[in-house]
Scaffold this active site. Structure first.
Site, PDB file in Angstrom:
ATOM      1  N   ARG A   1       0.819  -1.211   0.000  1.00  0.00           N
ATOM      2  CA  ARG A   1       0.000   0.000   0.000  1.00  0.00           C
ATOM      3  C   ARG A   1       0.851   1.258   0.000  1.00  0.00           C
ATOM      4  NH1 ARG A   1      -3.457  -0.934   5.012  1.00  0.00           N
ATOM      5  NH2 ARG A   1      -2.214  -2.797   5.347  1.00  0.00           N
TER       6      ARG A   1
ATOM      7  N   GLU B   1       0.939  -5.772  13.660  1.00  0.00           N
ATOM      8  CA  GLU B   1      -0.128  -6.086  14.613  1.00  0.00           C
ATOM      9  C   GLU B   1      -0.627  -7.506  14.398  1.00  0.00           C
ATOM     10  OE1 GLU B   1      -2.561  -2.489  13.497  1.00  0.00           O
ATOM     11  OE2 GLU B   1      -3.357  -2.988  15.462  1.00  0.00           O
TER      12      GLU B   1
END
Ligand SMILES: O=P(O)(O)OC[C@H]1O[C@H](OP(=O)(O)OP(=O)(O)O)[C@H](O)[C@@H]1O
Ligand SMILES: Nc1ncnc2[nH]cnc12
Length: 151
Positions: A39, A76
């Site tokens: 991204r 995460e």
């Protein structure tokens, strides 16, 4: 985990143009703009082009040919490895490091370390969106960090 998706912003032509222009303005005093797959590429490559700078791809491991440098990091939701081709980053190059999201900071710490292993100078780091509650900025202490938006 609350996943922040920048797709609606990218689909808005005016918002996308403003993001690219703001990133490009941070590249005026650098030689290269580096972006993190995947991204991060969406923001970093157009910013590099708009600023008239070259683009360096920091890729997920296993995709670049030839000699690469590699760094592991935790996200995460996973662990990952980034690679760079040192032959496209001249020693002493001044680099703007760009990603879409700053969350825990692991990705950008690894990215900056890879560029510095090439002998480059990471002049500043810029993200479209900082998820401030995840504390990534603290991992980048001592670096100039720009976030266009905060979540
Ligand atoms: O600050 P951190 O906790 O390191 O997280 C931020 C990173 O997480 C996402 O990448 P991801 O590896 O999920 O990949 P993608 O760009 O391929 O979707 C995002 O694009 C950042 O690169
Ligand atoms: N919560 C999150 N939302 C979007 N991108 C991320 N990258 C890492 N953590 C993220």
């Amino acid at each position: 985990m609350l996943f922040k998706d920048i797709s609606p912003l990218l689909a808005d032509a005016d918002a996308f143009a403003r993001v690219v222009a703001a990133m490009a303005a941070l590249a005026e005093d650098v030689d290269l703009v580096a972006g993190v797959e995947a991204r991060g590429f969406v923001v970093a490559a157009p910013a590099a082009h708009a600023a008239g700078r070259g683009f360096v791809a920091l890729r997920k491991a296993g995709k670049l040919p030839g000699r690469t440098l590699r760094a592991s990091y935790a996200l995460e939701y996973a662990t990952a490895e980034l690679e760079v081709r040192p032959d496209v980053v001249p020693a002493g190059a001044r680099v703007l490091l760009v990603d879409d999201v700053l969350a825990t900071g692991g990705t950008l710490v690894a990215g900056a370390s890879l560029l510095e292993s090439c002998g480059a100078q990471v002049v500043r780091v810029a993200v479209l969106l900082e998820i401030a509650a995840l504390g990534g900025r603290a991992q980048l202490a001592g670096r100039e960090v720009h976030a266009l938006l905060q979540a």
